[in-house]
Design an enzyme around this catalytic site. Structure first.
Site, mmCIF file in Angstrom:
data_model
loop_
_atom_site.group_PDB
_atom_site.id
_atom_site.type_symbol
_atom_site.label_atom_id
_atom_site.label_comp_id
_atom_site.label_asym_id
_atom_site.label_seq_id
_atom_site.Cartn_x
_atom_site.Cartn_y
_atom_site.Cartn_z
ATOM 1 C CB SER A 16 -0.923 0.006 1.223
ATOM 2 O OG SER A 16 -0.160 0.255 2.397
ATOM 3 C CB CYS A 71 1.509 -6.098 -4.603
ATOM 4 S SG CYS A 71 1.179 -5.488 -2.947
ATOM 5 C CD GLU A 165 -2.934 -2.036 -5.033
ATOM 6 O OE1 GLU A 165 -2.400 -3.134 -5.213
ATOM 7 O OE2 GLU A 165 -2.484 -1.196 -4.261
#
Length: 170
Positions: A16, A71, A165
């Site tokens: 993040s 990710c 995202e």
């Protein structure tokens, strides 16, 4: 922590944006080499000469594997030219996935807050005129924190679901 160890001279991180900034600041303050990446929105490009079945399988595995909460999930597909047969193959493969923890399953997302955030992105994309060609929102009616595979065709280049995202199977 590991960053503080004198045995560590360089640090890499993907996650993040908030945590990436923390890792970067800590490593940089200690004079270490650091590559800290956050908030990735990974893209795939499909050439006209791609193998449809292999490409559809790889794309479905990428965006729906680990409930899209990794990710490396590729969540944006850019096609060179119109490729309706590829989209149809992806929808077919993603539609065959079922809730669960085994092969050909998609697991629940990590928590209720993640589930709500993912659903908001889908809802807002639809409200902005995007076409939902596979809708996994009905999975949220199950007990737990489920969101099914969802495929959005974007018509608005400013749509947040295209840029942010989402960290879910979208």
């Amino acid at each position: 922590g590991i960053i503080d160890s004198p045995d560590v001279s360089a640090v890499t991180f993907v996650g993040s944006s908030k945590v990436a900034e923390i890792v970067y600041k800590r490593a940089h303050a200690l004079g270490k080499k650091v590559l800290s990446l956050g908030g990735a929105k990974n893209h795939l490009i499909a050439n006209p000469d791609r193998d449809i079945e292999m490409t559809a399988m790889d794309i479905t595995s990428s965006f729906a594997g680990c409930a899209g909460q990794r990710c490396m999930a590729a969540s944006v597909l850019l096609t060179i030219g119109d490729q309706p047969e590829l989209l149809e193959a992806i929808v077919k493969k993603a539609s065959a996935l079922t809730p669960g923890q085994g092969a050909h399953n998609v697991g629940p997302v990590i928590d209720a807050a993640s589930q709500q955030r993912i659903l908001e992105y889908i809802n807002n994309a639809e409200k902005s005129g995007c076409k939902i060609i596979l809708d996994g929102r009905s999975w949220a009616e199950r007990e737990g924190t489920w969101v099914g595979p969802t495929i959005i065709v974007h018509t608005n280049p400013a749509d947040p679901a295209l840029h942010d995202e989402i960290f879910g199977p979208v």
